[in-house]
Design a protein around this motif. Structure first.
Motif, PDB file in Angstrom:
ATOM      1  N   GLN A 215       0.827  -1.208   0.000  1.00 29.25           N
ATOM      2  CA  GLN A 215       0.000   0.000   0.000  1.00 29.25           C
ATOM      3  C   GLN A 215       0.863   1.262   0.000  1.00 29.25           C
ATOM      4  O   GLN A 215       0.556   2.236  -0.711  1.00 29.25           O
ATOM      5  CB  GLN A 215      -0.957  -0.035   1.209  1.00 29.25           C
ATOM      6  CG  GLN A 215      -2.165   0.868   1.063  1.00 29.25           C
ATOM      7  CD  GLN A 215      -2.888   0.723  -0.296  1.00 29.25           C
ATOM      8  OE1 GLN A 215      -3.249  -0.384  -0.704  1.00 29.25           O
ATOM      9  NE2 GLN A 215      -3.049   1.857  -1.009  1.00 29.25           N
ATOM     10  N   ASP A 216       1.968   1.240   0.780  1.00 37.03           N
ATOM     11  CA  ASP A 216       2.900   2.385   0.771  1.00 37.03           C
ATOM     12  C   ASP A 216       3.420   2.623  -0.648  1.00 37.03           C
ATOM     13  O   ASP A 216       3.525   3.761  -1.124  1.00 37.03           O
ATOM     14  CB  ASP A 216       4.138   2.124   1.640  1.00 37.03           C
ATOM     15  CG  ASP A 216       3.823   2.017   3.124  1.00 37.03           C
ATOM     16  OD1 ASP A 216       2.821   2.610   3.560  1.00 37.03           O
ATOM     17  OD2 ASP A 216       4.590   1.329   3.841  1.00 37.03           O
TER      18      ASP A 216
ATOM     19  N   ILE B  65       2.080   1.849  -3.474  1.00 31.84           N
ATOM     20  CA  ILE B  65       1.032   2.431  -4.332  1.00 31.84           C
ATOM     21  C   ILE B  65       0.913   3.929  -4.076  1.00 31.84           C
ATOM     22  O   ILE B  65       0.825   4.728  -5.016  1.00 31.84           O
ATOM     23  CB  ILE B  65      -0.317   1.712  -4.079  1.00 31.84           C
ATOM     24  CG1 ILE B  65      -0.280   0.326  -4.725  1.00 31.84           C
ATOM     25  CG2 ILE B  65      -1.494   2.540  -4.618  1.00 31.84           C
ATOM     26  CD1 ILE B  65      -1.521  -0.514  -4.514  1.00 31.84           C
ATOM     27  N   SER B  66       0.945   4.324  -2.791  1.00 31.73           N
ATOM     28  CA  SER B  66       0.814   5.761  -2.477  1.00 31.73           C
ATOM     29  C   SER B  66       1.958   6.564  -3.096  1.00 31.73           C
ATOM     30  O   SER B  66       1.742   7.646  -3.658  1.00 31.73           O
ATOM     31  CB  SER B  66       0.834   6.002  -0.964  1.00 31.73           C
ATOM     32  OG  SER B  66      -0.166   5.256  -0.373  1.00 31.73           O
ATOM     33  N   ILE B  67       3.186   6.029  -2.983  1.00 33.20           N
ATOM     34  CA  ILE B  67       4.338   6.757  -3.559  1.00 33.20           C
ATOM     35  C   ILE B  67       4.179   6.848  -5.076  1.00 33.20           C
ATOM     36  O   ILE B  67       4.389   7.898  -5.687  1.00 33.20           O
ATOM     37  CB  ILE B  67       5.662   6.054  -3.177  1.00 33.20           C
ATOM     38  CG1 ILE B  67       5.886   6.151  -1.661  1.00 33.20           C
ATOM     39  CG2 ILE B  67       6.837   6.656  -3.937  1.00 33.20           C
ATOM     40  CD1 ILE B  67       7.007   5.277  -1.143  1.00 33.20           C
TER      41      ILE B  67
ATOM     42  N   ALA C 283       1.466   6.771  -6.852  1.00 32.06           N
ATOM     43  CA  ALA C 283       0.368   7.665  -7.248  1.00 32.06           C
ATOM     44  C   ALA C 283       0.810   9.121  -7.188  1.00 32.06           C
ATOM     45  O   ALA C 283       0.280   9.966  -7.921  1.00 32.06           O
ATOM     46  CB  ALA C 283      -0.837   7.431  -6.344  1.00 32.06           C
ATOM     47  N   ASP C 284       1.794   9.422  -6.332  1.00 32.19           N
ATOM     48  CA  ASP C 284       2.267  10.805  -6.180  1.00 32.19           C
ATOM     49  C   ASP C 284       3.304  11.214  -7.234  1.00 32.19           C
ATOM     50  O   ASP C 284       3.730  12.365  -7.271  1.00 32.19           O
ATOM     51  CB  ASP C 284       2.891  11.002  -4.791  1.00 32.19           C
ATOM     52  CG  ASP C 284       1.806  11.117  -3.719  1.00 32.19           C
ATOM     53  OD1 ASP C 284       0.625  11.301  -4.101  1.00 32.19           O
ATOM     54  OD2 ASP C 284       2.147  10.999  -2.522  1.00 32.19           O
TER      55      ASP C 284
END
Ligand code: SR1
Ligand code: MG
Length: 405
Positions: free
Chosen positions: A10-11, A13-15, A17-18
């Motif tokens: 999940q981490d 994916i967040s990176i 997406a940014d």
């Protein structure tokens, strides 16, 4: 910026997406942790809708293969990403593109090569890679020549040596390749069936003299900026493409160590064909492909390195004498043979093995492959200082195979 922590999917994916202008706004990203190596986490992040994807590789603060009891510097992430960027300039198209490096997270974000396969897996499946010898020889000639005192400003080279000091990763190599296999080390790992062969290594003073001389070169000879771990698991291939990955062991060392790694892993697969080939005719055919590849890797490397030297050599004295060049190339071949031998032996009795041999399900075939690999490896180590031609390296493999038949 968040402090270092091992990423979850999940981490990652967040990176991802940014990252600006990579995935479409609001994309529904998918992530899998796909790392199967000894040291790192590797995340594959994709957006099925746009077909876009990337890889995130994160260094862990310990050696994953052993666990948290073996701490390991995160600086290897910086070394890997800087070496990939340099390689991309010196050998364009032969390494993945690096998008960026996050020093806090020890995270390299790079091109996804999922349309390629790891060459070791491809060879085990019986595939042949027509581009490999040409591409890997270009990669080695370009990266090694232009980082050496022959091909780059010698003051800048010294500064570059400083940037690529890699003591913890070198220590792994010094122990696992140049020490443990030759003593009854707790790090070693081998099948009981070949204990006699391991014990023979521990008692063989002549062999250990050669290993000590090769180890000395590894410890002291800052000849060029090496990949440092150039086995077939560090190469992604298709029939039409070759990409070198994973240079976290990069440091300034002896050139023959990289060439030896490439050749050693072709010969480990040669030994593994004891099982992976369907019958004797297929075995001899695939082994011929592997020994042809060994020959091509060396010959193409040597001719490309010589051509670079002829056209772009910057050292007046090294350029002045053709005998110096002959001596230099002769020593490179001998180093290549010796380091190849050490790299074969460590994969049979040392800590970290190769699946070409370890995945052989039949115990008798596996033992035969292990003994064959040891026979090839020890012959190369024993003879390294006398080797005059790549044919002698190939003969070592063919003679050991015919003796074990
Ligand atoms: C503890 S690391 C073991 C091995 O994995 C890497 O691929 C290197 O070959 C290293 O020696
Ligand atoms: Mg690796």
């Amino acid at each position: 910026m968040s402090a270092y922590h091992p990423l979850t999917e999940q981490d990652a994916i967040s990176i991802a997406a940014d990252i600006e202008h990579f995935f479409p706004e609001g994309a529904s990203l998918q992530c899998r942790e796909i790392g199967d190596g000894n040291l790192n986490l590797v995340f594959h992040i994709s957006d099925p809708a746009s077909g876009k994807s990337l890889i995130m590789k994160q260094a862990l603060p310990y050696a994953k293969v052993v666990g948290e009891s073996w701490p390991l510097t995160l600086d290897r992430g910086r070394i890997e990403s800087e070496k990939l960027v340099l390689d991309g300039k010196l050998a364009p198209g032969l390494v993945p593109n690096v998008y960026f490096y996050d020093a806090v997270l020890a995270l390299t974000v790079m091109e996804d090569l999922s349309d390629h396969v790891i060459m070791r897996q491809g060879l085990i499946a019986g595939n042949r890679y027509p581009r490999y010898a040409d591409d890997i020889s270009t990669y080695m000639a370009q990266t090694l020549f232009y980082s050496s005192d022959l091909g780059m400003n010698q003051q800048q080279k010294k500064e570059q040596v400083g940037k690529f000091i890699n003591p913890e990763l070198c220590k792994i190599t010094e122990d696992l390749i140049f020490d443990d296999p030759y003593t009854d080390s707790p790090n070693n790992s081998f099948d009981e069936a070949i204990r006699d062969a391991a014990q023979a290594l521990w008692a063989d003073e002549e062999l250990q003299l050669e290993v000590a001389l090769l180890r000395e070169k590894f410890l002291t000879q800052a000849q060029a900026l090496l990949h440092g771990d150039l086995h077939t698991g560090s190469v992604f291939v298709t029939e039409a493409s070759t990409k070198v990955i994973d240079p976290e062991f990069a440091f300034y060392g002896p050139i023959g160590f990289d060439i030896g790694a490439a050749i050693a892993n072709l010969l480990l697969n040669f030994a593994g064909q004891e099982h992976w080939s369907a019958d004797a005719a297929a075995r001899s055919d695939f082994r011929r492909y592997l020994t042809d590849t060994v020959r091509n890797v060396w010959q193409l490397f040597a001719s490309k390195f010589r051509a670079l030297w002829d056209e772009h050599g910057i050292d007046r004295l090294a350029n002045a004498s053709s005998s110096y060049k002959e001596l230099y190339m002769a020593r490179l071949l001998q180093d290549t043979a010796g380091f190849a031998g050490c790299k074969i032996v460590r994969r049979i009795v040392g800590l970290s093995h190769v699946v070409d041999i370890d995945r052989i399900p039949d115990a008798a075939a596996k033992e035969k492959a292990q003994r064959l690999a040891l026979a090839i490896g020890t012959a190369l180590i024993r003879n390294n200082r006398n080797i005059q031609s790549i044919e002698e390296v190939i003969d070592a493999a063919l003679s050991a195979a015919s003796e074990s038949a």
